[in-house]
Design an enzyme around this catalytic site. Structure first.
Site, short mmCIF file in Angstrom:
data_model
loop_
_atom_site.label_atom_id
_atom_site.label_comp_id
_atom_site.label_asym_id
_atom_site.label_seq_id
_atom_site.Cartn_x
_atom_site.Cartn_y
_atom_site.Cartn_z
N MET A 77 -4.32 -6.56 6.91
CA MET A 77 -3.02 -6.73 6.29
C MET A 77 -2.66 -5.40 5.73
O MET A 77 -1.44 -4.92 5.66
CB MET A 77 -2.95 -7.99 5.40
CG MET A 77 -1.49 -8.08 4.82
SD MET A 77 -0.71 -9.36 5.73
CE MET A 77 0.21 -10.16 4.28
N TRP B 110 -2.12 -2.52 7.53
CA TRP B 110 -0.95 -2.39 8.39
C TRP B 110 0.02 -1.81 7.55
O TRP B 110 0.88 -1.08 8.18
CB TRP B 110 -0.41 -4.08 8.54
CG TRP B 110 0.91 -4.25 9.22
CD1 TRP B 110 1.23 -4.24 10.52
CD2 TRP B 110 2.10 -4.20 8.38
NE1 TRP B 110 2.50 -4.32 10.58
CE2 TRP B 110 3.10 -4.32 9.48
CE3 TRP B 110 2.56 -4.29 7.13
CZ2 TRP B 110 4.51 -4.48 9.29
CZ3 TRP B 110 3.82 -4.24 6.92
CH2 TRP B 110 4.85 -4.43 8.04
N HIS B 111 0.21 -2.11 6.23
CA HIS B 111 1.22 -1.41 5.31
C HIS B 111 0.92 0.23 5.35
O HIS B 111 2.10 0.87 5.01
CB HIS B 111 0.88 -1.89 4.11
CG HIS B 111 1.77 -3.14 3.74
ND1 HIS B 111 0.82 -4.18 3.87
CD2 HIS B 111 2.79 -3.54 3.45
CE1 HIS B 111 1.78 -5.51 3.82
NE2 HIS B 111 2.86 -4.78 3.39
N GLY B 112 -0.16 0.72 5.58
CA GLY B 112 -0.26 2.47 5.73
C GLY B 112 -1.83 2.65 5.78
O GLY B 112 -2.37 1.90 5.60
N PHE C 122 6.14 1.96 6.71
CA PHE C 122 4.95 1.19 7.14
C PHE C 122 5.27 1.10 8.60
O PHE C 122 4.55 0.26 9.14
CB PHE C 122 4.92 -0.10 6.30
CG PHE C 122 4.94 0.37 4.90
CD1 PHE C 122 4.12 1.22 4.28
CD2 PHE C 122 5.49 -0.62 3.85
CE1 PHE C 122 4.03 1.57 3.13
CE2 PHE C 122 5.41 -0.31 2.64
CZ PHE C 122 4.88 0.69 1.97
#
Lengths: 377, 485
Positions: free
Chosen positions: B333, B336-338, B485
């Site tokens: 997770m 996923w953001h960066g 993102f």
């Protein structure tokens, strides 16, 4: 029925918001708005009408070009804030310190020039110094008043330096402030050079297909509706209102003690050191001084912090072989005026920065012997 | 196209007008084409990528449904995942992966030059990839049947209000709505305008105006900061990202409502959460429910029944597997953001908090806390710790984060202030704004709605002020944070 009432209320609010926006038609210059009703900005000119006081809103190259008749002289450059370009209760023919000193020194073939920006911080002066010292052939002396107030400011402001990068690209040094200032200039340049010169307003659209459409739509709206063009001023008014609300809630007036902000303070004093170090390398003499402050009423500095500043400036002046003068006491209370109130429901406030023309003369007279001493006249 | 622009307002007016004029089939085409135009206003070259991703799952899902061979179904699903995740990996993670690998080699004395290339991250790729994956997985699981009309499926993947930053939709919640041809409902239309107005306010008036302040405080040298300053830093970015991202969701939901389509909520006052479990049921709900259904539950060995409502906590007896799944899911997770280890740390930080919360809730100490105190206590613990999590998210150096955390723990010069006074005032005001908004929405609005006339007058006043501010501040000065993102 309920939904219809809500729909009517939505439509009415859209109309009302457009009406509110169009009712803002303030064309007042922000600089004068900040100075208050009784104080006017006044950028000095020579007796033959040539600008001798630079405002960063103007083109610096043109400023230098127009001065060509004076630039063969030995030159003194003063880097100030709004104090040097403002006169309280201005009358016709009133002069600023810059004009008094120019008129006096020109008799000895010395040119006195000034550059000032409202709330100028020393990082901005660093940039201005680097620019003017590279353009003025006989720059012999620089004078820098160090305002306790302005040490709370930081960074170079795009409002004043957005076009500057087109004329003067960078500071040729590798210290951290030069790097920071150069990177800001680079950013301003890239804003200026963006596809349609739409600058910061359309920052998020840079290099996208939308940029051109947004620009065209905005131009159309600006041409059609004055309020759309005026949005920047309206935003300024909102911030001014917020500022007044804050001051009213916390009872902040012009007399309230403005505490030093350590990192900004240090950064500005670093900038001063870089200026002095650079001026030494260029064989330019320097005077740093504590400028006048109103002393007939409680002034807005923390006593200890103010004393420390004086000591630090004295130490810096010794380190860089600069002259140091303390002139904070020279202007009597009667020469100071009032500024617009910084609170709601209050009309005026003490002005600790701007004074009458007579005081400009006193300041000029106080500086004169030090200037003469520095340039050996 | 960016929501906070005059181009988008005009675009929306045209699309919504045409939408209500056109017949059903033309609507699919309108929504699909207008979504491609919307995307093309960023960089038209990348429309192709969007189409490749859509076509891949359109065809594969049809084949998955057609075949009865379970092995072939699985192979087709894997193929879809390879294409989707492959594209995501190439555009988002390749550079990060190569850099990390180089660093590892260098650590072992094998001198390898750092990679010297750059890849433009296609806008919204993380969002639309998750949507295409969920579609194919749902077909594979037998939750939905594939849609044969490509415009319909294409609209699901590319639907412009949510294309770039969510909410991440499931096919089952949006395609049936488009098919049933919603009738014009004034209530939805009103709500749509109100949501867009609120969203623009949060973005252009609040988030964009605190952004320079946040930039400035994050650029300061950390050695001068006190413990209070570090907290203010964490809170200020927490506010910025919340207002920015929830603004996007408000506008997305509002745009859909103008066309009679209902998106799931993506935010529900996360900073009023009384536990971490609750926080993740309130923050980016569509992502946490996606992660739960497509990652956490399969990893934890749980059976997925249908769409969950957010959060990734599950009651299971398989504790070890569940805990492993929790940490792994959260690391993913974060990633996923960066493409950065800082995001992984952020993810793991949250998994640790959730894990500890679970453990504490099992203790007798927890059961001794009086029921009346526990929500307040929960909020007082959850809020600052959730905010603290934003430090690695925003700060570009883990070393700096550790120094700042140390300052907090050691209470170093706790009340010394290094920022401009306005930063502290604004930080406090924004917290107050959230609390007041929460009280108004939860406790006052339901009562006010009983009096339509009073409600309409108050709404008029509220919207007049908000719209005036929106119009004054409307300018594409900054992108939405979640675009990266």
């Amino acid at each position: 029925m309920k939904n219809k009432i809500i729909f009517i209320s939505i439509v009415s609010s859209i109309i009302t918001s457009l009406f509110i926006m169009s009712s803002f038609d303030s064309k007042e210059d922000f600089e004068n708005l900040a100075l208050g009703k009784t104080t006017q900005s006044h950028y000095a000119k020579s007796p033959n009408g040539i600008e001798i006081h630079y405002s960063p809103k103007n083109n610096p190259n043109k400023f230098i070009e127009n001065l060509s008749v004076y630039l063969n002289n030995s030159t003194v450059f003063y880097f100030g804030n709004s104090q040097s370009h403002s006169i309280n209760q201005k009358k016709i023919n009133d002069k600023t310190m810059s004009e008094y000193l120019f008129n006096e020194l020109i008799k000895d073939s010395v040119t006195f020039l000034t550059a000032s920006i409202p709330n100028a911080n020393l990082q901005e002066h660093y940039l201005l110094f680097e620019y003017f010292s590279s353009k003025i052939p006989n720059l012999d002396l620089i004078i820098i008043p160090v305002f306790m107030d302005d040490l709370r400011e930081t960074g170079i402001r795009e409002t004043y330096f957005s076009d500057f990068s087109n004329f003067y690209q960078s500071i040729h040094d590798s210290n951290y402030l030069a790097i920071e200032i150069n990177s800001s200039l680079k950013k301003f340049t890239s804003n200026n050079n963006s596809l349609l010169n739409t600058k910061k307003e359309n920052e998020a659209l840079k290099e996208t297909t939308q940029e051109i459409v947004e620009y065209k739509l905005n131009t159309k709206l600006e041409n059609k509706f004055y309020f759309w063009k005026n949005r920047k001023t309206i935003r300024g008014n909102y911030f001014n209102l917020l500022y007044k609300i804050r001051n009213t809630i916390f009872n902040i007036s012009s007399q309230s003690t403005r505490k030093m902000i350590k990192n900004r303070y240090d950064k500005n004093l670093n900038a001063l050191e870089y200026i002095l170090s650079s001026s030494n390398k260029k064989n330019i003499k320097s005077i740093i001084f504590i400028p006048p402050i109103r002393k007939d009423v409680k002034y807005p500095y923390n006593e200890n912090e103010y004393k420390n500043l004086k000591q630090e400036l004295l130490a810096i002046s010794k380190q860089y072989n600069a002259a140091y003068i303390d002139l904070d006491y020279i202007i009597e209370g009667e020469y100071w005026g009032y500024t617009n109130s910084t609170q709601l429901f209050k009309e005026k406030d003490f002005d600790f920065m701007h004074f009458r023309s007579e005081a400009h003369k006193i300041l000029a007279d106080s500086l004169m012997p030090h200037i003469n001493k520095a340039i050996n006249k | 196209m960016i929501f906070n622009s005059i181009t988008f307002i005009l675009f929306l007016i045209i699309v919504v007008s045409l939408y209500w004029i056109l017949n059903q089939k033309s609507r699919y085409i309108l929504l699909f084409l207008s979504s491609l135009i919307f995307y093309g206003f960023w960089k038209y070259e990348y429309i192709l990528l969007l189409l490749i991703s859509s076509l891949n799952d359109y065809f594969i899902s049809i084949y998955i449904h057609k075949t009865s061979n379970q092995r072939v179904k699985k192979q087709l699903l894997i193929l879809s995942l390879i294409v989707n995740l492959g594209l995501l990996f190439y555009f988002k993670y390749l550079l990060f992966f190569t850099e990390s690998l180089t660093n590892i080699f260098n650590l072992f004395g094998l001198s390898i030059a750092s990679p010297n290339f750059s890849i433009i991250l296609p806008l919204g790729i993380s969002f639309y990839t998750f949507q295409t994956i969920s579609y194919t997985v749902d077909v594979y699981r037998g939750f939905i049947k594939p849609y044969k009309n490509f415009f319909l499926f294409g609209t699901y993947v590319t639907f412009f209000p949510q294309l770039i930053a969510g909410p991440i939709l499931r096919a089952s919640e949006i395609i049936p709505q488009i098919i049933t041809r919603p009738k014009f409902d004034l209530s939805d239309f009103n709500q749509g305008i109100i949501r867009i107005t609120i969203g623009l306010f949060l973005k252009v008036v609040i988030a964009d105006n605190i952004a320079p302040m946040v930039d400035e405080i994050y650029n300061l040298p950390i050695n001068i900061l006190s413990a209070l300053d570090v907290w203010v830093k964490a809170f200020m970015f927490g506010f910025q990202i919340y207002f920015d991202f929830s603004a996007y969701s408000h506008i997305a939901i509002g745009c859909a409502l103008l066309m009679g389509l209902k998106f799931p909520e993506n935010f529900n006052y996360p900073y009023m959460a009384k536990s971490f479990k609750s926080f993740w049921k309130r923050w980016h709900i569509s992502l946490s429910s996606w992660i739960r259904d497509y990652l956490y539950l399969p990893l934890a060995g749980e059976q997925v029944i249908n769409k969950s409502t957010g959060g990734i906590v599950v009651n299971s007896t398989k504790n070890i597997k569940k805990n492993k799944a929790l940490f792994l899911t959260w690391a993913i997770m974060g990633l996923w953001h960066g493409a950065s280890w800082a995001f992984v740390i952020w993810g793991i930080y949250h998994s640790v908090l959730i894990y500890l919360e679970r453990q504490i809730q099992k203790t007798t100490f927890y059961s001794l806390i009086p029921k009346r105190i526990s929500p307040v206590l929960g909020w007082l613990i959850t809020l600052p710790l959730a905010m603290l999590g934003w430090l690695p998210f925003r700060e570009n150096s883990l070393e700096k984060v550790l120094i700042m955390v140390k300052k907090i723990i050691s209470f170093e010069n706790f009340f010394k202030r290094s920022f401009n006074e306005n930063v502290y005032i604004i930080c406090f005001s924004l917290m107050l704004f959230i609390i007041v908004s929460y009280i108004v929405e939860i406790y006052i609005l339901p009562h006010l709605r009983k009096y339509p006339l009073i409600f309409a007058v108050l709404l008029f006043l509220f919207l007049s002020i908000t719209l005036t501010l929106d119009l004054t501040f409307l300018r594409p000065i900054s992108q939405f944070i979640y675009f990266q993102f």
